[in-house]
Design a protein around this motif. Structure first.
Motif, PDB file in Angstrom:
ATOM      1  N   LEU A  97      36.377  36.720  46.832  1.00  0.00           N
ATOM      2  CA  LEU A  97      36.311  37.720  47.903  1.00  0.00           C
ATOM      3  C   LEU A  97      36.335  39.133  47.323  1.00  0.00           C
ATOM      4  N   ALA A  98      37.143  39.329  46.286  1.00  0.00           N
ATOM      5  CA  ALA A  98      37.338  40.677  45.735  1.00  0.00           C
ATOM      6  C   ALA A  98      36.330  40.995  44.636  1.00  0.00           C
ATOM      7  N   SER A 156      40.426  48.321  48.341  1.00  0.00           N
ATOM      8  CA  SER A 156      39.308  49.225  48.631  1.00  0.00           C
ATOM      9  C   SER A 156      38.438  48.730  49.790  1.00  0.00           C
ATOM     10  N   THR A 157      38.380  47.438  50.023  1.00  0.00           N
ATOM     11  CA  THR A 157      37.574  46.910  51.133  1.00  0.00           C
ATOM     12  C   THR A 157      38.377  45.816  51.831  1.00  0.00           C
ATOM     13  N   ALA A 183      41.349  48.788  43.479  1.00  0.00           N
ATOM     14  CA  ALA A 183      40.216  47.886  43.721  1.00  0.00           C
ATOM     15  C   ALA A 183      40.569  46.853  44.786  1.00  0.00           C
ATOM     16  N   LEU A 184      41.813  46.370  44.757  1.00  0.00           N
ATOM     17  CA  LEU A 184      42.199  45.284  45.652  1.00  0.00           C
ATOM     18  C   LEU A 184      42.606  45.768  47.040  1.00  0.00           C
ATOM     19  N   LEU A 233      45.178  36.318  48.890  1.00  0.00           N
ATOM     20  CA  LEU A 233      45.072  34.933  48.419  1.00  0.00           C
ATOM     21  C   LEU A 233      45.571  34.803  46.984  1.00  0.00           C
ATOM     22  N   ALA A 234      45.264  35.811  46.162  1.00  0.00           N
ATOM     23  CA  ALA A 234      45.591  35.730  44.738  1.00  0.00           C
ATOM     24  C   ALA A 234      46.973  36.297  44.427  1.00  0.00           C
ATOM     25  N   MET A 283      35.544  48.033  39.361  1.00  0.00           N
ATOM     26  CA  MET A 283      36.672  48.465  38.535  1.00  0.00           C
ATOM     27  C   MET A 283      36.353  48.271  37.059  1.00  0.00           C
ATOM     28  N   LEU A 342      37.422  42.855  52.411  1.00  0.00           N
ATOM     29  CA  LEU A 342      37.217  41.626  51.639  1.00  0.00           C
ATOM     30  C   LEU A 342      38.141  41.550  50.432  1.00  0.00           C
ATOM     31  N   SER A 343      38.200  42.672  49.676  1.00  0.00           N
ATOM     32  CA  SER A 343      39.024  42.659  48.465  1.00  0.00           C
ATOM     33  C   SER A 343      40.507  42.559  48.832  1.00  0.00           C
ATOM     34  N   GLY A 369      40.438  34.049  46.144  1.00  0.00           N
ATOM     35  CA  GLY A 369      40.722  35.477  46.301  1.00  0.00           C
ATOM     36  C   GLY A 369      39.830  36.321  45.414  1.00  0.00           C
ATOM     37  N   GLY A 381      41.133  39.032  49.504  1.00  0.00           N
ATOM     38  CA  GLY A 381      41.142  38.336  48.223  1.00  0.00           C
ATOM     39  C   GLY A 381      42.455  38.523  47.498  1.00  0.00           C
ATOM     40  N   ALA A 382      42.973  39.751  47.515  1.00  0.00           N
ATOM     41  CA  ALA A 382      44.226  40.054  46.843  1.00  0.00           C
ATOM     42  C   ALA A 382      45.376  39.265  47.445  1.00  0.00           C
ATOM     43  N   LEU A 437      48.669  37.069  40.763  1.00  0.00           N
ATOM     44  CA  LEU A 437      48.722  38.468  40.314  1.00  0.00           C
ATOM     45  C   LEU A 437      50.156  38.900  40.041  1.00  0.00           C
ATOM     46  N   ALA A 472      46.947  50.597  38.165  1.00  0.00           N
ATOM     47  CA  ALA A 472      46.612  51.478  39.290  1.00  0.00           C
ATOM     48  C   ALA A 472      45.189  51.212  39.772  1.00  0.00           C
ATOM     49  N   GLU A 473      44.266  51.008  38.834  1.00  0.00           N
ATOM     50  CA  GLU A 473      42.877  50.737  39.203  1.00  0.00           C
ATOM     51  C   GLU A 473      42.755  49.390  39.913  1.00  0.00           C
ATOM     52  N   LEU A 474      43.565  48.432  39.443  1.00  0.00           N
ATOM     53  CA  LEU A 474      43.529  47.108  40.065  1.00  0.00           C
ATOM     54  C   LEU A 474      44.037  47.188  41.504  1.00  0.00           C
TER      55      LEU A 474
END
Lengths: 357, 357
Positions: A277-278, B267-268, B264-265, B277-278, A285, B270-271, A274, B274-275, B282, B259-261
Motif C-alpha cells: 500500500l505504501a 503522506s497519502t 512517507a508513511l 498494517l506494518a 522516499m 494509502l501509505s 502494508g 500501509g503503515a 516497523l 523522519a523521512e520514513l
C-alpha cells in the motif's frame, strides 16, 4: 536562466570508468542530455570504440552530439595512483582529463579509480592560483535539501589555510550547482562542539580566518556530525580523513537502515501488505534519500567530476549534470576573487598577528 | 552465567543528571533492576532527596535496594568542564563518582554534562596503570549485531600509542559487556582505505603495533566508515575527533531517515493504511536500530558510564546495565594484562626499532 547564458558545452567522458563501462556511461550521457536543458551538450566519449558504438547504435538522440575517441588502454579499479600516473598515459581516464586542457572539452567525468583520477588530474591540470590541495566535494541529501561536504577524501590531513581554501571552493561550488536564486549559502567548519574554544588547533585557526579574513562568504561557525543530515549549513568543511570517514559512515548507516526497512516490510504477511500500500510513498522516499552520483575534484585548472564507480546510469547522469553546471558557472572566477581577498587580508594582517600564517 | 559468578553490585547514580532528572533516572534504575538478573543490584541515588523520594514512593520493588544521598548541588548541562571541576565538589555528579572510589560503589552512572563528567572522573579516579587517556566507548547497532566505537569524543587527538591503548580497552569492554560466549571479537582501526600504506602516520604506526605488539586480541586491520554499520568488526578504534564526528554523523543520518520514513508513511491515505498494517514490524525495527543508551569512560581506576542526557528511562537502564556488566567482569584485569604484554613487547623491540616510541 536567460537565454544569453545558454552555452554550448563539451563534456569529455571516461566511457570505460566505473564497474560497468559503456552500458552505464553512454546511457548516463543520454539521460544527462535530456536533463540539462539550459545548455547545448556535446560529448567526447573516450574508450573502446566498438563497445561505445554498440551502445550509441541504440541511442539515436545521443549519436549526433557525440564524438568517439578510441583507446584500448584502461586504468584498473585497483591500480595504485602512482602506478596509474606512470603507465596511465593514453588511457580513457587520462585522455578524458587531457581533453579539458588541450582537446576542447569544458569538463571531464570519470567513474574510475578515485586515487588514479586525483593523481592524473592534478598532474595534467595543476592547481589553480593560490590553492594548495584539491578537494573532493560530496553532495548529500538533508532534511532541508542538499548540503556539500568537503574534503571527502582527496587528502588525509589539512592545515588551517587549506581548510579555508576548501571553504572558498565549496561555497563557490554550491552556488554554481545547487543554490536556488537568492539562497543564502552558509559555510560551517566541522568540529566536536560549537563553542569557540573547542576542537583542534587547525580548525580553530581556520575559524578565525573565516571570521575575519575578508572573504566574501557566509561563515556560520562550527558544526557537528549530526548537522550534516540536519542541513544546518549548505557547505561543511573538514579535512579529508574526517570527511571520508563521515561520508562513508553516513552511507553505511543509510544502507543499513534501508536493509532493515526491507526486512521489516517483508517479515510478516501484514507488513508485506502494508508495504504494498505504501509503495509509492516509500519509492519517493528512497529516491529523495539517494545522494547525487558525482563529486567534483575542486581546486584544479579545469572541471573534473568523479562519478560513483558502482552507480547506475542515472547516477552517472548526475555527475555529468554537475560537471555541466560547474563548467557553465562563474565558479572559477568566484574562487579566484575570494582567494585574492584572502591573500590581501592575510598580507595586511601579517605584521599585527602571529596566529595567521 | 554460573551462580558462582553472582555478585552483589552497588551502583552510584547521579540522579539529577540528564535533561529530566529523577523521573528518568529513578525509573531507569527500576527497569535495570528487572533487566539485570545475573547479579544482585543495589543503588546509591545522589541528588535532591525530596525529588528522588517522590519517585521512589511509586516503586515498591526498587525502594528496598536503594539508599538516597542528598545534595542540592547540581552541575548544569552547559557548564564548562574547568568550571565544573572548580565548583563541582559535592554535586550529585561528583558524589556519584566519588562513591566508586571511597563510598562502596562498584560503578557510577550519570547522564550529566559529558565534559564535566570526564574531567571530574579523571580527577577523582585517575588513569589506570600505563594508560594515557580515557576514551568514551559508544555501542552501535549493526547489520550483524552490535559494535563498539572508541574514542567517541573524550580526546581531540590521539597518537599511535593511545590508539593501541584504545584497542586494548575497547576489546576488553566488548568482551565484558556485549560478546556471546565463544564469539571472536575483532578489532579494526579506522582509516580511509584498507591497504597498508593508506592513511595518517599515527594510524599506520598503531597498526604495526597491533600486528606485532604481543597483545592478546584479534586485530582485523583497517576499516572504513561504512564498516561501522556493516559490523565488519566488533571494535572500531579511532581518535576522538573522527570518532565523535562519525558517531554524530551516523546518528544524524538515522534520525533523518526515521523522519523521512514517518513523513512517507503519513503522506497519502494509502501509505498511512500501509503503515498501520506494518506497524508491528516497523516498531520492532525502530527498537532494533536504537543504540544502547550508555557509553563507558574507559581507562580510569573505576567504572563510569555516561548515559544519554536526553534519553528516556529505558535508555538510562541500558547505561546501568552496561555499568553492572562492566563492574562484574574481568575488564580491568584483562586490560592490565594486555598493557603488560604491550609494554614488554615495546621494551624488547626498542633497541631494534625506531618507529615505535
Amino acid at each position: 536562466m536567460p537565454d544569453s547564458n545558454r552555452r554550448s558545452l563539451t563534456l569529455s567522458i571516461d566511457a570505460m570508468g566505473g564497474d560497468h563501462g559503456p552500458p552505464v556511461t553512454v546511457a548516463g550521457a543520454e539521460i544527462a542530455l535530456g536533463r540539462v536543458a539550459a545548455h547545448d551538450l556535446r560529448f567526447q566519449l573516450h574508450g573502446d570504440e566498438a563497445a561505445i558504438e554498440a551502445e550509441l547504435a541504440r541511442r539515436p538522440k545521443l549519436r549526433p552530439v557525440v564524438t568517439v575517441h578510441h583507446t584500448d588502454k584502461v586504468i584498473g579499479g585497483e591500480e595504485k595512483a602512482a602506478q596509474a600516473v606512470r603507465r596511465g598515459k593514453g588511457s580513457s581516464l587520462w585522455n578524458a582529463i587531457e581533453a579539458t586542457r588541450s582537446g576542447g572539452a569544458d569538463a571531464a567525468v570519470s567513474g574510475g579509480n578515485t586515487g588514479a583520477l586525483m593523481a592524473i588530474s592534478k598532474l595534467i591540470l595543476r592547481m589553480a592560483g593560490g590553492l594548495d590541495r584539491p578537494a573532493l566535494a560530496a553532495s548529500w541529501p538533508t532534511l532541508r535539501g542538499i548540503s556539500v561536504l568537503l574534503d571527502a577524501g582527496a587528502n588525509i590531513e589539512s592545515d588551517a589555510a587549506q581548510l579555508v581554501q576548501f571553504a572558498i571552493m565549496g561555497e563557490a561550488f554550491y552556488c554554481a550547482v545547487h543554490a536556488e536564486p537568492g539562497q543564502t549559502v552558509r559555510v560551517g567548519l566541522m568540529n566536536v562542539g560549537s563553542e569557540d574554544e573547542k576542537g583542534r588547533d587547525e580548525v580553530r585557526e581556520a575559524a578565525a580566518i573565516l571570521k575575519d579574513g575578508g572573504i566574501d562568504l557566509h561563515y556560520h561557525g562550527f558544526v557537528e556530525g549530526d548537522d550534516i543530515a540536519k542541513g544546518t549549513v549548505e557547505v561543511i568543511v573538514t579535512d579529508g580523513f574526517t570527511g571520508n570517514v563521515a561520508l562513508k559512515t553516513g552511507e553505511g548507516v543509510a544502507r543499513f537502515f534501508a536493509a532493515e526497512l526491507r526486512e521489516a516490510l517483508t517479515s510478516t504477511p501484514l507488513s508485506t501488505a502494508g508495504a504494498l500500500l505504501a509503495k509509492g510513498a516509500l519509492d519517493r522516499m528512497r529516491a529523495r534519500l539517494e545522494p547525487p552520483g558525482g563529486a567534483p575534484l575542486l581546486g584544479l585548472n579545469g572541471v573534473v567530476v568523479k562519478a560513483h564507480g558502482g552507480g547506475a546510469a542515472h547516477s552517472f547522469a548526475d555527475a555529468i549534470k554537475i560537471a555541466a553546471d560547474l563548467a557553465a558557472s562563474d565558479y572559477a572566477a568566484k574562487t579566484a576573487a575570494n582567494m585574492q581577498r584572502l591573500t590581501a587580508a592575510l598580507t595586511a594582517a601579517e605584521p599585527a598577528s602571529e596566529t595567521i600564517q
